[in-house]
Design a protein around this motif. Structure first.
Motif, PDB file in Angstrom:
ATOM      1  N   VAL A 178       0.876  -1.159   0.000  1.00 62.84           N
ATOM      2  CA  VAL A 178       0.000   0.000   0.000  1.00 62.84           C
ATOM      3  C   VAL A 178       0.916   1.213   0.000  1.00 62.84           C
ATOM      4  O   VAL A 178       1.787   1.336   0.866  1.00 62.84           O
ATOM      5  N   ASP A 192      -2.600  -4.269   2.810  1.00 60.78           N
ATOM      6  CA  ASP A 192      -3.784  -3.881   2.041  1.00 60.78           C
ATOM      7  C   ASP A 192      -5.048  -4.492   2.648  1.00 60.78           C
ATOM      8  O   ASP A 192      -6.025  -3.786   2.901  1.00 60.78           O
ATOM      9  N   GLU A 203      -7.994  -2.491   4.732  1.00 60.59           N
ATOM     10  CA  GLU A 203      -9.372  -2.595   4.243  1.00 60.59           C
ATOM     11  C   GLU A 203     -10.317  -2.983   5.380  1.00 60.59           C
ATOM     12  O   GLU A 203     -11.378  -2.383   5.547  1.00 60.59           O
ATOM     13  N   ASN A 230      -8.117   2.321   4.286  1.00 58.34           N
ATOM     14  CA  ASN A 230      -7.368   2.174   3.051  1.00 58.34           C
ATOM     15  C   ASN A 230      -7.671   3.282   2.058  1.00 58.34           C
ATOM     16  O   ASN A 230      -7.091   4.361   2.147  1.00 58.34           O
TER      17      ASN A 230
END
Length: 190
Positions: free
Chosen positions: A3, A87, A91, A96
């Motif tokens: 990310v 990631d 989330e 995110n």
């Protein structure tokens, strides 16, 4: 896949520290940056032992449970064991794509780089303050910290790898400091 974020995201540009510059902010910075309980990040480090904790993470003390209980009633902590897992963890934490969002709900997502979730939280809080990747906003009359920790991504240059994102109330950080500074006490499920 990591990310990534920018060096100067827009959410950091609207900070208004004058209204939050008080003795509480000073106490938070001293505790988490100067006296960080994490090894190797500050020459002024204070260990849990110096606060009177002999076995903070074990029965009957469970400092991690005491700290989580002192925060909000929702699920607080999400973690990943590596950058590749960040990631999915971000989330789950709703930190995110639209970070920062829903500033009234406290939550933490970290790369667990200290093999202890709360030591990792403290490590990332220290870095967010020390490297000024933060914002302070008023949410319903309370100061809320938006915090992010990053690592430089050598492959992409300007892009940075996200290692932590947090939305925490000032009152939560102050309660954590009090719990630790008051020394060892048994965990009582609340």
């Amino acid at each position: 896949m990591y990310v990534e974020t920018e060096r100067n995201p827009k959410w950091m540009n609207w900070i208004a520290p004058e209204c939050f510059n008080d003795k509480d902010l000073f106490r938070i910075v001293i505790f988490f940056v100067f006296h960080s309980p994490c090894e190797g990040v500050s020459s002024m480090r204070k260990s849990f032992g110096e606060y009177g904790w002999t076995a903070p993470w074990k029965n009957p003390f469970y400092l991690n449970k005491q700290l989580e209980q002192a925060a909000s009633s929702h699920k607080l902590l999400y973690s990943a064991k590596g950058y590749e897992e960040m990631d999915a963890a971000l989330e789950k934490a709703d930190l995110n794509e639209s970070f920062p969002s829903n500033l009234s709900r406290e939550r933490i997502c970290i790369y667990d780089n200290q093999d202890n979730q709360f030591l990792s939280v403290f490590y990332h809080i220290r870095n967010a303050f020390a490297h000024c990747r933060l914002n302070m906003v008023d949410v319903d009359g309370e100061c809320v910290f938006i915090l992010e920790d990053v690592q430089r991504n050598k492959k992409t240059g300007d892009k940075l790898k996200v290692s932590a994102r947090m939305i925490l109330r000032k009152s939560t950080l102050l309660r954590w400091i009090e719990i630790i500074e008051n020394g060892e006490r048994e965990y009582i499920k609340g």
